[in-house]
Design an enzyme around this catalytic site. Structure first.
Site, PDB file in Angstrom:
ATOM      1  N   ASP A  44      -3.843  -8.726  -1.682  1.00 31.19           N
ATOM      2  CA  ASP A  44      -3.281 -10.066  -1.493  1.00 31.19           C
ATOM      3  C   ASP A  44      -2.209 -10.013  -0.414  1.00 31.19           C
ATOM      4  OD1 ASP A  44      -1.482  -8.690  -3.395  1.00 31.19           O
ATOM      5  OD2 ASP A  44      -0.397 -10.587  -3.387  1.00 31.19           O
ATOM      6  N   GLU A  83       0.401  -8.886  -5.846  1.00 34.60           N
ATOM      7  CA  GLU A  83       1.691  -8.203  -5.669  1.00 34.60           C
ATOM      8  C   GLU A  83       2.711  -9.095  -4.990  1.00 34.60           C
ATOM      9  OE1 GLU A  83       4.899  -5.904  -3.962  1.00 34.60           O
ATOM     10  OE2 GLU A  83       3.383  -7.011  -2.818  1.00 34.60           O
TER      11      GLU A  83
END
Length: 451
Positions: free
Chosen positions: A92, A156
């Site tokens: 991500d 994250e």
């Protein structure tokens, strides 16, 4: 970098690495599904899963984590009786922010001045590619000498803790002798560095309400309490005159012992405008690695264009508070809330919502894994001694893994050196750093296996 077989193999794989990073960067995998389609993150997750399967990984799975995102897991068995190493990265990315500020499109990997530009190129899709390069080099030169687990996180950057909660619920899944977190970076390009401390963080929304609705500033201004003005007062109370963070009760006198950050170099790395001073006290290393730091990362208020002459009834801000090792993030959150409530003026109503939290981390640098990494870095960076640095950012999973596996050794390396400008417009990765760190990781796995 062709003086040894592993380096030669990695060098030969670099065109493939660029092609794969191009594919991975193309996914707009921001784990904020109010802004970006969930399908983009799912596409990136499937890309990582397919890459692991192609390398012979077993038990490859998309893990549905409690925050609604997916982490990718895979296991590559090594020789019988070998140690187990967990390799971490995340797929991500941060939003591109102002896309007009990008010289080239943020989700198209583009080479310019010897660097590869694109959102996630360094943080941390490049980390996924780094792990793949290291493993491919080992497979081409006698095999991978350890059992390898790979985990690629899907949220994250949001700090919502999906993988942390999943790991706590399935503690056997990520158990390893050593964990290599590929989400840090060298102190500068060409200087091999492991990150030994991370600040923890808490992220909160603060909302202030004063009126049932907005009012005409000419008719009511001067007596009607302005929520935006109240919020500004609160935010200003979080900093001293020199810009130091001042949360009531929060320790702020810590000092950094070790590698120092030259002030002029920091100004250049941070692209501070001429004549603008730095904030805080102590050395630069103290300020960014050892002290708390509050940042207003978002604020809801009327934009200048289209604003009306009104007293604002409501205002809201998103705050990030970074806390150094030794400070409990949950306690820091309580202190921040108490400070906000105590400094809200005029009896305004204030609400406080926590949206993310992670504990600080400190590594054991005397462990065998650190010695093996130092030797591996010396091969990948001839003539350079591995340095130990802190990092002002947070990787909450580190503390979770340290708590779950207290005997595991945790090392942080990666591609996010200052020139990478992670989280900003025009993020980039140095292909030379990608190559060298992949070589270092391959040598590390070999040396660690033999130790």
């Amino acid at each position: 970098m062709s003086s040894n077989p592993l380096a030669g193999t990695v060098a030969a794989l670099m065109p493939r690495a660029r092609a794969e990073l191009t594919e991975l960067v193309a996914f707009r995998s921001v784990a904020d599904f109010d802004q970006f389609p969930r399908s983009e993150s799912e596409g990136a997750a499937n890309w990582v899963a397919d890459a692991l399967r192609a390398e012979g990984f077993e038990d490859v799975a998309l893990l549905d984590t409690p925050d609604g995102t997916q982490s990718v897991y895979g296991y590559l068995p090594g020789p019988e009786g070998a140690k187990t190493v967990l390799l971490y990265a995340h797929y991500d990315v941060q939003p591109p922010l102002d896309e007009a500020a990008w010289v080239t499109p943020p989700f198209e990997l583009t080479e310019r001045d010897g660097r590869w530009y694109g959102r996630g190129a360094a943080d941390c899709k490049g980390g996924v590619i780094m792990h793949l390069l290291a493993l491919r080099a080992l497979k081409a030169n006698g095999g991978v000498p350890v059992h390898v687990k790979v985990i690629a996180e899907g949220s994250e950057e949001q700090g919502t803790g999906g993988l942390e909660r999943y790991a706590e619920q399935h503690p056997e899944l990520l158990a390893a002798d050593t964990i290599v977190i590929g989400d840090a970076g060298n102190f500068r390009v060409g200087l091999p560095t492991v990150t030994t401390t991370l600040r923890g963080m808490t992220m909160v929304r603060v909302q202030i309400d004063t009126l049932e609705g907005n009012l005409h500033s000419g008719q009511f201004g001067g007596a009607a309490p302005d929520a935006l003005a109240a919020l500004i007062r609160v935010l200003d109370s979080l900093r001293a005159e020199d810009g130091s963070t001042t949360v009531d009760g929060l320790e702020s006198e810590s000092r950094w012992e070790g590698l120092q950050y030259d002030e002029e170099q920091f100004r250049a790395d941070a692209k501070v405008l001429d004549g603008v001073g730095l904030i805080g006290d102590g050395t630069v290393a103290d300020r960014i690695w050892a002290k708390p730091a509050v940042t207003v990362i978002g604020i809801d208020c009327p934009p200048v264009v289209g604003a009306t002459p009104s007293v604002q009834a409501r205002a809201r801000a998103l705050l990030s508070l970074r806390v150094p090792p030794g400070v409990d993030a949950a306690e820091a959150t309580k202190l921040l809330q108490a400070h906000v409530e105590a400094h809200t003026p005029w009896g305004a109503r204030v609400s406080f919502e926590q949206v993310g939290q992670g504990q600080a981390f400190r590594a054991d640098t005397a462990s065998p894994a650190y010695r093996a990494m130092a030797d591996a870095m010396a091969v990948a960076y001839p003539g350079q001694e591995m340095q130990y640095a802190g990092q002002g950012g947070s990787i909450p999973l580190c503390s979770t893994l340290a708590a779950l596996y207290p005997r595991a050794e945790i090392l942080l390396i990666g591609l996010s050196e200052p020139e990478a400008q992670i989280h900003a417009a025009n993020e980039s990765v140095s292909p030379e750093e990608l190559e060298r760190l992949a070589v270092a990781e391959a040598h590390f796995l070999t040396l660690y296996a033999a130790g």
